[in-house]
Design a protein around this motif. Sequence first.
Motif, PDB file in Angstrom:
ATOM      1  N   ALA A 104       0.767  -1.124   0.091  1.00 22.72           N
ATOM      2  CA  ALA A 104      -0.077   0.060   0.087  1.00 22.72           C
ATOM      3  C   ALA A 104       0.857   1.144  -0.064  1.00 22.72           C
ATOM      4  N   HIS A 129       0.712   4.104  -3.048  1.00 18.98           N
ATOM      5  CA  HIS A 129       0.411   5.516  -2.880  1.00 18.98           C
ATOM      6  C   HIS A 129       1.743   6.381  -3.002  1.00 18.98           C
ATOM      7  N   SER A 183       1.326   9.583  -5.698  1.00 20.44           N
ATOM      8  CA  SER A 183       1.792  11.088  -5.220  1.00 20.44           C
ATOM      9  C   SER A 183       3.022  11.707  -5.992  1.00 20.44           C
ATOM     10  N   HIS A 219      -6.444   0.767  -8.918  1.00 24.25           N
ATOM     11  CA  HIS A 219      -6.872   1.368  -7.808  1.00 24.25           C
ATOM     12  C   HIS A 219      -7.223   3.000  -8.120  1.00 24.25           C
ATOM     13  N   THR A 254      -8.295   6.755  -6.787  1.00 21.11           N
ATOM     14  CA  THR A 254      -8.604   7.576  -5.428  1.00 21.11           C
ATOM     15  C   THR A 254      -9.816   8.589  -5.161  1.00 21.11           C
ATOM     16  N   ALA A 264     -10.793   0.696  -1.237  1.00 15.44           N
ATOM     17  CA  ALA A 264     -10.156   1.466  -0.011  1.00 15.44           C
ATOM     18  C   ALA A 264      -8.898   1.906  -0.267  1.00 15.44           C
ATOM     19  N   ALA A 265      -8.127   2.593   0.624  1.00 14.83           N
ATOM     20  CA  ALA A 265      -6.893   3.191   0.437  1.00 14.83           C
ATOM     21  C   ALA A 265      -5.862   1.900   0.378  1.00 14.83           C
ATOM     22  N   ASP A 266      -6.188   0.715   0.986  1.00 12.83           N
ATOM     23  CA  ASP A 266      -5.335  -0.369   0.861  1.00 12.83           C
ATOM     24  C   ASP A 266      -5.695  -1.420  -0.102  1.00 12.83           C
TER      25      ASP A 266
END
Length: 282
Positions: free
Chosen positions: A36, A40, A44, A177, A179, A197-199
Amino acid sequence: MTTTSVLRAADAVIEQAASDILDQGYAVVKLSDLDATNLHNAISTAVRFFERPLEDKQAHGSTDHNYGYRPFGIEYSISPDRPDMNECFTLWASRLDLVPNAEDISDLTGSFLSWRDSLAPLVGAVLDRVAQNFGVDAAPAFEKASYLQINYCLPTPPERDLLQDKHEDGHMVTVLHATAPGLEVYVNDEAMPMLPAADEVVIMPGSVLTALSGGKIEPLYHQVRNHCLGEGERQSIMYFVNPEIDEPLFGWIDSADGQRADIREHVQNAPSMFGLPPVEAL
């Protein structure tokens, strides 16, 4: 957690993902903390790249728009007059030499390769488990013919209801994935919102897996709805997984005449439906 328990947990994730692909047509997979973090970091780092002036970004795009930066207006889901409402960055396999001036964006390419290194073992294990359900020892090798892509959303007027029209990706699987909301997957012919989800990542079968499985695994059609977000407020990062095609590639099930078809032409030409060059093993 002991090493044995970690391995058992990983096996359970792989088994569940393969089962979900076979039973419901897609899988949602929870990532480890390390994976994860790699996800991210790739997102970013890419966002900082997209915030650069257009001429800076264009210095890192190939003339055929297949490697590195791809500007808005090139890629579409159904028709060239309705381009996908985003700009992109792509990295095929480990071929940094195909991205113009790649040495100047090593932070971006490095983060992408770290994310790829998180995904490839997971994808390989899940696809092997799926293949074994068809009496095949392992799925085709894929790393040399697969690529990462991140889509960076652009402001879209409300009269354009979809950022991407309904389509299937034409690969073996897509690992995705996102965001922010927008993705909708078609389940029983109805569009269903899907926001991992974020993970988490979503594993979506494409028509290459359909061909390999003799039609048993259908491609997951999907679209991206316009929620009128501002520039860069939504990113989606995909691993487009293609089988390597330097040798004949046969389906896992005999056709009606008792033969197994070589599906390389389908694999190679699938990107043309989106206005992109053909797949090659790099």
